[in-house]
Structures are given as C-alpha cells and as structure tokens.
Motif scaffolding. Structure first.
Motif, PDB file in Angstrom:
ATOM      1  N   GLU A 478       0.833  -1.196   0.000  1.00 51.44           N
ATOM      2  CA  GLU A 478       0.000   0.000   0.000  1.00 51.44           C
ATOM      3  C   GLU A 478       0.877   1.260   0.000  1.00 51.44           C
ATOM      4  O   GLU A 478       2.106   1.185   0.139  1.00 51.44           O
ATOM      5  N   GLU A 479       0.241   2.400  -0.118  1.00 54.23           N
ATOM      6  CA  GLU A 479       0.970   3.666  -0.216  1.00 54.23           C
ATOM      7  C   GLU A 479       1.809   3.957   1.021  1.00 54.23           C
ATOM      8  O   GLU A 479       2.851   4.614   0.940  1.00 54.23           O
ATOM      9  N   ASP A 480       1.362   3.489   2.174  1.00 51.86           N
ATOM     10  CA  ASP A 480       2.129   3.710   3.407  1.00 51.86           C
ATOM     11  C   ASP A 480       3.257   2.685   3.574  1.00 51.86           C
ATOM     12  O   ASP A 480       3.896   2.597   4.613  1.00 51.86           O
ATOM     13  N   ASN A 481       3.465   1.876   2.536  1.00 53.30           N
ATOM     14  CA  ASN A 481       4.520   0.853   2.480  1.00 53.30           C
ATOM     15  C   ASN A 481       4.199  -0.400   3.271  1.00 53.30           C
ATOM     16  O   ASN A 481       5.020  -1.321   3.330  1.00 53.30           O
ATOM     17  N   ASP A 482       3.023  -0.439   3.899  1.00 54.40           N
ATOM     18  CA  ASP A 482       2.609  -1.656   4.566  1.00 54.40           C
ATOM     19  C   ASP A 482       2.259  -2.722   3.516  1.00 54.40           C
ATOM     20  O   ASP A 482       1.764  -2.408   2.433  1.00 54.40           O
ATOM     21  N   ILE A 483       2.506  -3.983   3.874  1.00 51.84           N
ATOM     22  CA  ILE A 483       2.284  -5.086   2.933  1.00 51.84           C
ATOM     23  C   ILE A 483       1.211  -6.012   3.488  1.00 51.84           C
ATOM     24  O   ILE A 483       1.222  -6.391   4.663  1.00 51.84           O
ATOM     25  N   TYR A 484       0.300  -6.392   2.610  1.00 52.06           N
ATOM     26  CA  TYR A 484      -0.811  -7.288   2.960  1.00 52.06           C
ATOM     27  C   TYR A 484      -0.769  -8.519   2.062  1.00 52.06           C
ATOM     28  O   TYR A 484      -0.247  -8.477   0.945  1.00 52.06           O
ATOM     29  N   LEU A 485      -1.346  -9.587   2.583  1.00 54.07           N
ATOM     30  CA  LEU A 485      -1.580 -10.763   1.758  1.00 54.07           C
ATOM     31  C   LEU A 485      -3.082 -10.831   1.499  1.00 54.07           C
ATOM     32  O   LEU A 485      -3.870 -11.094   2.417  1.00 54.07           O
ATOM     33  N   ASP A 486      -3.464 -10.556   0.259  1.00 56.24           N
ATOM     34  CA  ASP A 486      -4.872 -10.560  -0.135  1.00 56.24           C
ATOM     35  C   ASP A 486      -5.264 -11.928  -0.665  1.00 56.24           C
ATOM     36  O   ASP A 486      -4.590 -12.476  -1.539  1.00 56.24           O
ATOM     37  N   MET A 487      -6.371 -12.457  -0.134  1.00 56.80           N
ATOM     38  CA  MET A 487      -6.883 -13.745  -0.591  1.00 56.80           C
ATOM     39  C   MET A 487      -8.318 -13.580  -1.063  1.00 56.80           C
ATOM     40  O   MET A 487      -9.112 -12.875  -0.433  1.00 56.80           O
ATOM     41  N   PHE A 488      -8.623 -14.223  -2.169  1.00 58.31           N
ATOM     42  CA  PHE A 488      -9.949 -14.118  -2.778  1.00 58.31           C
ATOM     43  C   PHE A 488     -10.617 -15.489  -2.702  1.00 58.31           C
ATOM     44  O   PHE A 488     -10.104 -16.477  -3.225  1.00 58.31           O
ATOM     45  N   ILE A 489     -11.784 -15.509  -2.022  1.00 60.13           N
ATOM     46  CA  ILE A 489     -12.442 -16.785  -1.757  1.00 60.13           C
ATOM     47  C   ILE A 489     -13.748 -16.892  -2.521  1.00 60.13           C
ATOM     48  O   ILE A 489     -14.414 -15.905  -2.813  1.00 60.13           O
ATOM     49  N   THR A 490     -14.092 -18.125  -2.865  1.00 53.74           N
ATOM     50  CA  THR A 490     -15.349 -18.395  -3.575  1.00 53.74           C
ATOM     51  C   THR A 490     -16.382 -19.028  -2.660  1.00 53.74           C
ATOM     52  O   THR A 490     -17.535 -19.218  -3.052  1.00 53.74           O
ATOM     53  N   ALA A 491     -15.974 -19.400  -1.436  1.00 52.89           N
ATOM     54  CA  ALA A 491     -16.879 -20.012  -0.453  1.00 52.89           C
ATOM     55  C   ALA A 491     -16.244 -19.864   0.920  1.00 52.89           C
ATOM     56  O   ALA A 491     -15.034 -19.622   1.026  1.00 52.89           O
ATOM     57  N   PRO A 492     -17.031 -19.969   1.987  1.00 49.62           N
ATOM     58  CA  PRO A 492     -16.459 -19.869   3.340  1.00 49.62           C
ATOM     59  C   PRO A 492     -15.298 -20.842   3.497  1.00 49.62           C
ATOM     60  O   PRO A 492     -15.373 -22.003   3.078  1.00 49.62           O
ATOM     61  N   SER A 493     -14.221 -20.369   4.123  1.00 48.04           N
ATOM     62  CA  SER A 493     -12.997 -21.184   4.236  1.00 48.04           C
ATOM     63  C   SER A 493     -12.421 -21.090   5.645  1.00 48.04           C
ATOM     64  O   SER A 493     -11.293 -20.625   5.843  1.00 48.04           O
ATOM     65  N   PRO A 494     -13.176 -21.527   6.654  1.00 44.47           N
ATOM     66  CA  PRO A 494     -12.699 -21.377   8.039  1.00 44.47           C
ATOM     67  C   PRO A 494     -11.419 -22.165   8.327  1.00 44.47           C
ATOM     68  O   PRO A 494     -10.571 -21.707   9.088  1.00 44.47           O
TER      69      PRO A 494
END
Length: 523
Positions: A478-494
């Motif tokens: 992100e712009e503040d230099n923080d890093i995220y791991l984005d995950m995209f789900i198609t169904a609940p994944s507990p």
C-alpha cells in the motif's frame, strides 16, 4: 507373498558383470514410464583377477562370481522380477573361456548374460551418466575406469560425439604391475604405469583432445574411493575439497600417500576400501594420466554407469510412448513421478498455482529477486509436496523428501534434486526435526530456499481442505509501504483461515512491514 506390482507395472533387474565388481539394480517401471528403484546390490568379485595375463578366467574368480550371482537370483525371486537384463564386460569378452563361463552362469542361476563390446559399454555409460547432469549443449568428457578397460566419451546432454574403449583397467594393470608387488611403489614404478596408459590410450586421447570439453566426468568405484580418501586428508586449503569433485592437486596427494605404503598399510588408510588396496594405484595412474594428457585440473565423480544406461535403453524400447532423454523435459518427469505416487492432481496443481501467484506478486513489489529456475523449483515442489502419502500420511513430509531425493528425475542435477526434496520435506508449517539438511549450502542459498518454502507453506495452507475455495492469493504493497496478503475466496474457508494464521510469524520475519491478511469474497 505379497506382490508389490500395481497398475501393470514391471519389475526389472539390471545386472552389470564387470572385471572388478558385479552390480544389480531392481527397478519397478510403471506404465507411464516412471521408475522406482527397489534395490541396489554390489559385490567386488574381481572376476578379472589373473585373467588378463593369458586371457583366461581363473577358477577361483569364476567360483566367487557364481556364488554372488546365485544370491542375486534369490533376490530376484523374492522381488518377483519379471525380466532380467544382464551384461558382461571386459573380463568376459576378452577371455577364451568367457562364453563357457556365461553358459555355466545360465545353468547355475538362469541368468542369460550378453557379452557387450567396449563401444557398446561406452554408449551405455554415456546414456547412464549424461541424463543426470544439467542439460547443456556444452561438451563434456566422460571417463569410466573399469577393471579390464576404460571407456572414453565426448558428448553434450543430447548426443555423444565420440565413443571408445581402451584395454587399460585397474585389475588388468594390477595383474601386470602389482602381481608380486606388496610393498611401497616407487616414483619410477608409478611412472611406468602412467607410460603404459599413455602408450595404449595415445590414439584415443589424441582424438578426444580435438574437442573443447569444459568438464571431465569420471565414473567407477576406483575414482569414488580416491575421492573418499581425499575427503579424509588433512588439507589446509578447503577450496580444494568439494562435493563430487576431485582436483588434480588433491589426486596427486592421494597418489603419494598410497604409493608410500605397503599393501597391508594401504588397507588401513582412512577412507579406503581395503578390497581395493591392490588395484587402486593402477586406477589412480589411469585417472592422473588422462587428466594430464587432456589438461583437466580436476574431475566430477559420478556413481552412475552401465546399469542406468541399460534402464534408459529398456524404457526406450518397451515404452515408446514415454519421452526419453532426447525429448524429455523436467515437467514430464515430475508428473510421471507424481502419477506413480497417486498424487491428488487437482490439489497439487492448485497449490502450485497459489505458490506461483505468491512468488510473482512478492517479486513484483520487490520482496525478493529469485530467478526463473527458482520459480520452476517451487512449482515442481508444489506438484510433488504430498507424494509421501504414497507411503503413509503420518510423516508424509519426510517420506516425500526421501522419495524425491532417491527417484531418477530426468533433467535434474543431483543438487537440483536435493533442493527439490528439501522443499517437499518443508511444506508443512512446522518442519520435522527428521528432515535431513542440505550440506555445503551458502548462507545466501539457504535464505533463498527458505523463501521458497515460505511460499509453499502458505499455498498448502490455503488449500488445506483440498476444496480449492481460495481462488487467488497475492501480496500487495500500500501507499504507506505496509504489505498485505490478499486472498480471494469463492466459499467460506474457516479451515484455511485458521491454518494461514500459523504462518503469520514466518511472514513477519520475512517481511518486516507485513501488516495483515485480507480476505475478499470473489464475485
């Protein structure tokens, strides 16, 4: 008795009867061409002992050999071997009683041996060794130091340019130079051995020297034992000691040590096989002479040879649908192996997809600078990460490490395969203490492998249920230099959400600016 065959696989025994040793491999070959080595056996029978002075195999040597071959026959029966491919080399092909001896073997063991020519032996050695090396159009010089003959080969990874065989071998030369010599070997006597090699191999060496070969690869038990002795020497310059490499300078030190001892004293040298005490000096003379004549400053040591060449020949003839060295690539080899281990294809491919997505997105935002070959290594490790379940689910990471390390994967160097096996054994969040480490890795390479294992661990956690509910996973800055791991789900994944949390500390160590996981529902 339980039959271990599955899916119409064949079990084949490959036997190489040399002038010094007899070796057997039992290999299971699957319909898709994948192979699994079930057993390796080797005995030093010294069949050529006393045979090269008058070209007649001696009774004691033949008796020793038949006793060993009878034990091989029992092993084959226990393993339910379908077919035996057996070849005999220099001692048998040169002996006047060679054919009679093979007939006796047939009667005693039911093994039908073929006596092969020196050129055919060289061809099989080339096929057996070249496939284990990194694929290249670079020319390499191959030398196999046998008991009765030495084979000389020039070739790249795709075809041989020269094949030849010379009647200089460690047992043959011991018959000539060491028959009644049990004391120390003088410089003059050693030089006589070298002159003998140079004279007989002069024409072949002259032809080989017309090629520009970048590397020298040497196979045989003799050179392997010379390297083992070298590894035990007290050498201050550690740069001279490398895995699978024997430098000319160190070889000369080993030769001086061996020649300064009597035969009985040689047997006590650290690293030596006592059974080679009488033949190792002639073998060293062959190696040193060829190195000097062709100008090599050292050689790589291979444990492969005729048996591996026989296996490749067999697969080419009986499994024509299987790609062989000339056309095979790493992908086909990995997938053949995976299928032979009944891997769960959909899960493995999804973990591979997620692993590469993590690798690529991390590289894009500057988290690493790993190369394309590292990306491929990660991909293959993801495909193979669960092959250990073929043995048992409990400890399948360690089983997988062993299977990958000991399987013949086409297109992989020994180092590549060891690293691949390490990744497979490291795919779980908590690495087992039983996982073997890789020796002689630089600090930088260890860090690179740890980075790859991180991506593999995260990807495997994101398909923990094998339901492929995580459609994508990418790193974002992100712009503040923080890093995220984005995950995209198609169904609940507990389950996956819980499992990925186990990797938080690993991520924070790898990425100091790592902020959090973000879960997104994919429309």
């Amino acid at each position: 008795m339980c039959d271990i065959r599955e899916n119409d696989s064949k079990i084949v025994a490959l036997i190489d009867l040399g002038s010094n040793s007899v070796r057997m491999s039992i290999v299971q070959i699957f319909p898709n061409g994948a192979t699994s080595v079930l057993n390796h056996v080797k005995h030093m029978v010294q069949l050529g002992q006393g045979a090269f002075l008058n070209n007649v195999l001696q009774h004691d040597a033949m008796d020793r050999t038949i006793v060993v071959l009878r034990s091989f026959a029992q092993i084959c029966e226990t393993a339910m071997v379908d077919e035996v491919i057996a070849v005999a080399t220099s001692a048998v092909r040169d002996a006047e009683n060679g054919k009679a001896f093979l007939a006796e073997i047939k009667e005693q063991t039911n093994f039908s041996f073929s006596s092969i020519s020196g050129i055919e032996e060289a061809r099989l050695i080339y096929k057996g060794i070249s496939n284990s090396l990194e694929a290249s159009t670079m020319l390499r010089f191959y030398l196999d130091i046998g008991g009765g003959s030495s084979e000389f080969i020039i070739g790249d990874s795709y075809k041989h340019r020269e094949l030849d065989s010379v009647k200089v071998g460690c047992v043959r030369m011991a018959n000539i130079f060491m028959q009644d010599k049990h004391g120390v070997i003088s410089e003059k006597e050693y030089k006589q051995m070298q002159n003998y090699v140079s004279t007989l191999a002069n024409h072949v060496i002259g032809r080989m020297s017309s090629y520009v070969a970048k590397e020298m690869i040497v196979s045989s038990g003799t050179v392997k034992n010379l390297a083992e002795i070298a590894a035990c020497l007290d050498i201050n310059d550690k740069r001279l000691i490398k895995d699978n490499f024997l430098s000319y300078k160190v070889l000369c030190q080993v030769v001086r040590l061996l020649c300064s001892r009597t035969e009985e004293e040689r047997k006590k040298i650290l690293g030596i096989n006592p059974k080679r005490a009488n033949v190792i000096i002639p073998g060293a003379a062959i190696l040193q002479t060829v190195m000097e004549e062709l100008g090599f400053d050292g050689c790589y040591v291979s444990s492969l040879g005729v048996r591996e060449g026989l296996l490749r020949d067999y697969i080419e003839k009986h499994f024509p649908h299987v790609k062989t060295q000339d056309t095979a690539d790493q992908d086909s080899s990995v997938f053949k192996f995976a299928k032979s281990c009944r891997y769960e294809e959909q899960h493995a491919k999804h973990v591979a997809f997620l692993s590469l997505a993590l690798f690529d997105s991390a590289k894009q935002i500057g988290l690493h600078a790993l190369k394309e070959e590292d990306r491929k290594l990660l991909y293959y490790s993801a495909i193979l990460h669960d092959v250990g379940t073929f043995v048992a689910f409990s400890g399948h990471d360690i089983h997988g490490n062993y299977l990958v390390k000991n399987h013949s994967l086409l297109g992989f160097t020994e180092k590549n395969q060891e690293e691949l096996a390490y990744l497979v054994g490291s795919h779980r969040m908590k690495v087992s203490k039983q996982l073997p480490s890789i020796e002689n890795l630089s600090v930088e390479r260890k860090e690179e492998l740890n980075t790859l294992t991180l991506f593999l661990k995260l990807a495997e956690a994101l398909d923990r249920t094998h339901n492929q509910t995580i459609d994508e996973a990418i790193f974002k800055r992100e712009e503040d230099n923080d890093i995220y791991l984005d995950m995209f789900i198609t169904a609940p994944s507990p389950v996956e959400q819980e499992k990925i949390e186990e990797g938080r500390k690993l991520l924070e160590k790898f990425i100091p600016k790592f902020k959090d996981f973000r879960w997104n529902c994919k429309k």
